[in-house]
Design a protein around this motif. Structure first.
Motif, PDB file in Angstrom:
ATOM      1  N   GLY A  89       0.314   1.763  63.538  1.00 41.68           N
ATOM      2  CA  GLY A  89       1.512   2.333  64.537  1.00 41.68           C
ATOM      3  C   GLY A  89       2.737   2.775  63.659  1.00 41.68           C
ATOM      4  O   GLY A  89       3.248   3.931  63.932  1.00 41.68           O
ATOM      5  N   ASP A  90       3.202   2.259  62.522  1.00 46.03           N
ATOM      6  CA  ASP A  90       4.040   2.598  61.568  1.00 46.03           C
ATOM      7  C   ASP A  90       3.834   4.030  60.936  1.00 46.03           C
ATOM      8  O   ASP A  90       4.487   4.833  60.918  1.00 46.03           O
ATOM      9  CB  ASP A  90       4.142   1.731  60.492  1.00 46.03           C
ATOM     10  CG  ASP A  90       5.316   0.541  61.002  1.00 46.03           C
ATOM     11  OD1 ASP A  90       5.668   0.544  61.950  1.00 46.03           O
ATOM     12  OD2 ASP A  90       5.019  -0.755  60.264  1.00 46.03           O
ATOM     13  N   ASP A  91       2.576   4.364  60.686  1.00 40.34           N
ATOM     14  CA  ASP A  91       2.225   5.687  60.114  1.00 40.34           C
ATOM     15  C   ASP A  91       2.485   6.743  61.391  1.00 40.34           C
ATOM     16  O   ASP A  91       2.932   7.635  60.924  1.00 40.34           O
ATOM     17  CB  ASP A  91       0.564   5.544  59.657  1.00 40.34           C
ATOM     18  CG  ASP A  91       0.508   4.655  58.503  1.00 40.34           C
ATOM     19  OD1 ASP A  91       1.375   4.601  57.567  1.00 40.34           O
ATOM     20  OD2 ASP A  91      -0.724   3.931  58.439  1.00 40.34           O
ATOM     21  N   ARG A  92       1.917   6.415  62.428  1.00 38.15           N
ATOM     22  CA  ARG A  92       2.051   7.530  63.667  1.00 38.15           C
ATOM     23  C   ARG A  92       3.695   7.961  63.841  1.00 38.15           C
ATOM     24  O   ARG A  92       3.909   8.812  64.190  1.00 38.15           O
ATOM     25  CB  ARG A  92       1.495   6.747  64.735  1.00 38.15           C
ATOM     26  CG  ARG A  92      -0.172   6.938  64.731  1.00 38.15           C
ATOM     27  CD  ARG A  92      -0.763   6.707  66.001  1.00 38.15           C
ATOM     28  NE  ARG A  92      -0.832   5.237  66.298  1.00 38.15           N
ATOM     29  CZ  ARG A  92      -1.922   4.477  65.743  1.00 38.15           C
ATOM     30  NH1 ARG A  92      -2.683   4.960  65.190  1.00 38.15           N
ATOM     31  NH2 ARG A  92      -1.784   3.257  65.975  1.00 38.15           N
ATOM     32  N   ARG A  93       4.423   6.665  63.780  1.00 38.86           N
ATOM     33  CA  ARG A  93       5.836   6.767  63.977  1.00 38.86           C
ATOM     34  C   ARG A  93       6.494   7.768  62.843  1.00 38.86           C
ATOM     35  O   ARG A  93       7.246   8.386  63.065  1.00 38.86           O
ATOM     36  CB  ARG A  93       6.792   5.617  64.216  1.00 38.86           C
ATOM     37  CG  ARG A  93       6.597   4.755  65.414  1.00 38.86           C
ATOM     38  CD  ARG A  93       7.450   3.586  65.523  1.00 38.86           C
ATOM     39  NE  ARG A  93       6.682   2.460  64.803  1.00 38.86           N
ATOM     40  CZ  ARG A  93       5.967   1.860  65.527  1.00 38.86           C
ATOM     41  NH1 ARG A  93       5.388   1.922  66.584  1.00 38.86           N
ATOM     42  NH2 ARG A  93       5.374   0.597  64.756  1.00 38.86           N
ATOM     43  N   TRP A  94       6.012   7.342  61.724  1.00 40.27           N
ATOM     44  CA  TRP A  94       6.504   7.871  60.343  1.00 40.27           C
ATOM     45  C   TRP A  94       6.138   9.583  60.521  1.00 40.27           C
ATOM     46  O   TRP A  94       6.965  10.395  60.342  1.00 40.27           O
ATOM     47  CB  TRP A  94       5.794   7.393  59.210  1.00 40.27           C
ATOM     48  CG  TRP A  94       6.564   8.009  57.932  1.00 40.27           C
ATOM     49  CD1 TRP A  94       7.472   7.590  57.375  1.00 40.27           C
ATOM     50  CD2 TRP A  94       5.880   9.214  56.967  1.00 40.27           C
ATOM     51  NE1 TRP A  94       7.502   8.238  56.165  1.00 40.27           N
ATOM     52  CE2 TRP A  94       6.790   9.275  55.893  1.00 40.27           C
ATOM     53  CE3 TRP A  94       5.050   9.996  57.400  1.00 40.27           C
ATOM     54  CZ2 TRP A  94       6.722  10.056  54.874  1.00 40.27           C
ATOM     55  CZ3 TRP A  94       4.882  11.193  56.395  1.00 40.27           C
ATOM     56  CH2 TRP A  94       5.612  11.271  55.203  1.00 40.27           C
ATOM     57  N   LEU A  95       4.892   9.656  61.229  1.00 38.14           N
ATOM     58  CA  LEU A  95       4.540  11.396  61.169  1.00 38.14           C
ATOM     59  C   LEU A  95       5.276  11.976  62.299  1.00 38.14           C
ATOM     60  O   LEU A  95       5.461  13.325  62.247  1.00 38.14           O
ATOM     61  CB  LEU A  95       3.027  11.344  61.425  1.00 38.14           C
ATOM     62  CG  LEU A  95       2.114  11.139  60.274  1.00 38.14           C
ATOM     63  CD1 LEU A  95       0.511  11.142  60.747  1.00 38.14           C
ATOM     64  CD2 LEU A  95       2.359  11.999  59.255  1.00 38.14           C
ATOM     65  N   ALA A  96       5.476  11.103  63.238  1.00 39.34           N
ATOM     66  CA  ALA A  96       6.562  11.642  64.388  1.00 39.34           C
ATOM     67  C   ALA A  96       7.959  11.893  64.036  1.00 39.34           C
ATOM     68  O   ALA A  96       8.893  11.837  64.842  1.00 39.34           O
ATOM     69  CB  ALA A  96       6.358  10.978  65.532  1.00 39.34           C
ATOM     70  N   ALA A  97       8.230  11.685  62.631  1.00 38.44           N
ATOM     71  CA  ALA A  97       9.719  11.710  62.244  1.00 38.44           C
ATOM     72  C   ALA A  97      10.677  10.588  62.602  1.00 38.44           C
ATOM     73  O   ALA A  97      11.764  10.943  62.657  1.00 38.44           O
ATOM     74  CB  ALA A  97      10.324  13.126  62.341  1.00 38.44           C
ATOM     75  N   ARG A  98       9.777   9.440  62.947  1.00 38.97           N
ATOM     76  CA  ARG A  98      10.706   8.463  63.389  1.00 38.97           C
ATOM     77  C   ARG A  98      10.943   7.303  62.212  1.00 38.97           C
ATOM     78  O   ARG A  98       9.724   7.174  61.505  1.00 38.97           O
ATOM     79  CB  ARG A  98      10.218   7.808  64.630  1.00 38.97           C
ATOM     80  CG  ARG A  98      10.056   8.698  65.741  1.00 38.97           C
ATOM     81  CD  ARG A  98      10.300   8.184  67.143  1.00 38.97           C
ATOM     82  NE  ARG A  98       9.719   6.889  67.416  1.00 38.97           N
ATOM     83  CZ  ARG A  98       8.514   7.001  68.033  1.00 38.97           C
ATOM     84  NH1 ARG A  98       7.792   8.000  68.463  1.00 38.97           N
ATOM     85  NH2 ARG A  98       7.714   5.716  68.062  1.00 38.97           N
ATOM     86  N   PRO A  99      11.915   6.677  62.247  1.00 41.03           N
ATOM     87  CA  PRO A  99      11.852   5.506  61.144  1.00 41.03           C
ATOM     88  C   PRO A  99      11.098   4.337  61.077  1.00 41.03           C
ATOM     89  O   PRO A  99      10.682   4.161  62.146  1.00 41.03           O
ATOM     90  CB  PRO A  99      13.325   4.846  61.138  1.00 41.03           C
ATOM     91  CG  PRO A  99      13.987   5.423  62.367  1.00 41.03           C
ATOM     92  CD  PRO A  99      13.064   6.625  63.055  1.00 41.03           C
TER      93      PRO A  99
END
Ligand code: HEM
Length: 217
Positions: A89-99
């Protein structure tokens, strides 16, 4: 003055694979472009030699990678592969430019590794077919050349982005130290790869911080 602490990021085996792949890639790219562009072929004026360098570099590249895997730290490579393969989930958030905190590899690096691996296999397969198609016309297809050329163009974009982040971009270029000397500054690792910096080390840091708080109170 506080001393700078370093954490180990890449093993010798990982660094050897990276630099073998990178150096072979640039020789193959340079010679490939001479084969591809008639103006360069004319300027170099020795197409057969360039073609021989291209094909022998490709053979040396595959053999050197296989050799490093055989004599190197295979269990470490297995762990690295599993790290690269895990997309959370962190990887997906990172790709969506979220911290989102990242592990030893951020989501962009995981995608880059997957594409680089896939390109290497496709380059080798299409390159082998180009070579074999000259000896057995049953295996000579136009699509092989289209694939080999398409991969070249796509990999130029990929490697340009990679070089920018590794050598120029101020926030990320410290990563190059990891790929040359093997280690990176601990404060940089904590900022960019918070989930990675080893639990033992994190525990030690929090104990030190707790002791400092106790001493102050
Ligand atoms: C195992 C890897 C590879 C093998 C076995 C291989 C083999 C070959 C062969 C046999 C040719 C045909 C030469 C000719 O008759 O004109 C060729 C052309 C070419 N290769 Fe590779 N190659 C490999 C990897 C690469 C890589 C990594 C790149 C670029 C980064 C590349 C770029 C090119 C280009 C641009 C051409 C010219 C194609 C054209 O004439 O349209 N190759 N390669």
């Amino acid at each position: 003055m506080a001393s700078v602490r370093y954490v180990r990021r890449f093993s010798r085996t990982e660094r050897a694979l990276h630099w073998i792949h990178a150096s072979a890639f640039f020789v193959l790219l340079g010679t490939g472009l001479v084969l591809y562009l008639p103006s360069l072929s004319i300027a170099v004026s020795n197409r057969p030699l360039v073609k021989a360098i291209h094909v022998y570099t490709a053979i040396a590249w595959v053999l050197a990678l296989v050799l490093v895997v055989l004599v190197g730290d295979r269990s470490g490579l297995g762990r690295t592969f599993r790290e690269l393969d895990l997309f959370d989930g962190d990887d997906r958030r990172w790709l969506a430019a979220r911290p989102a905190p990242q592990g030893r590899f951020n989501a962009g690096q995981k995608l880059n590794a997957a594409l680089t691996g896939a390109f290497a296999v496709l380059f080798a397969a299409s390159g082998f077919l180009l070579w074999y198609g000259e000896r057995n016309t049953d295996f000579r297809w136009t699509s092989t050349l289209l694939l080999h050329d398409g991969l070249t163009i796509a990999s130029v974009f990929l490697v340009t982005g990679h070089l920018y982040l590794a050598v120029i971009h101020p926030a990320t270029r410290h990563a190059l130290r990891g790929m040359t000397l093997g280690s990176v500054r601990e404060d940089w690792a904590t900022r960019h790869h918070a989930k990675w910096v080893s639990p033992a080390e994190r525990e030690m840091r929090s104990e030190t911080a707790a002791r400092a708080t106790e001493t102050r109170s």
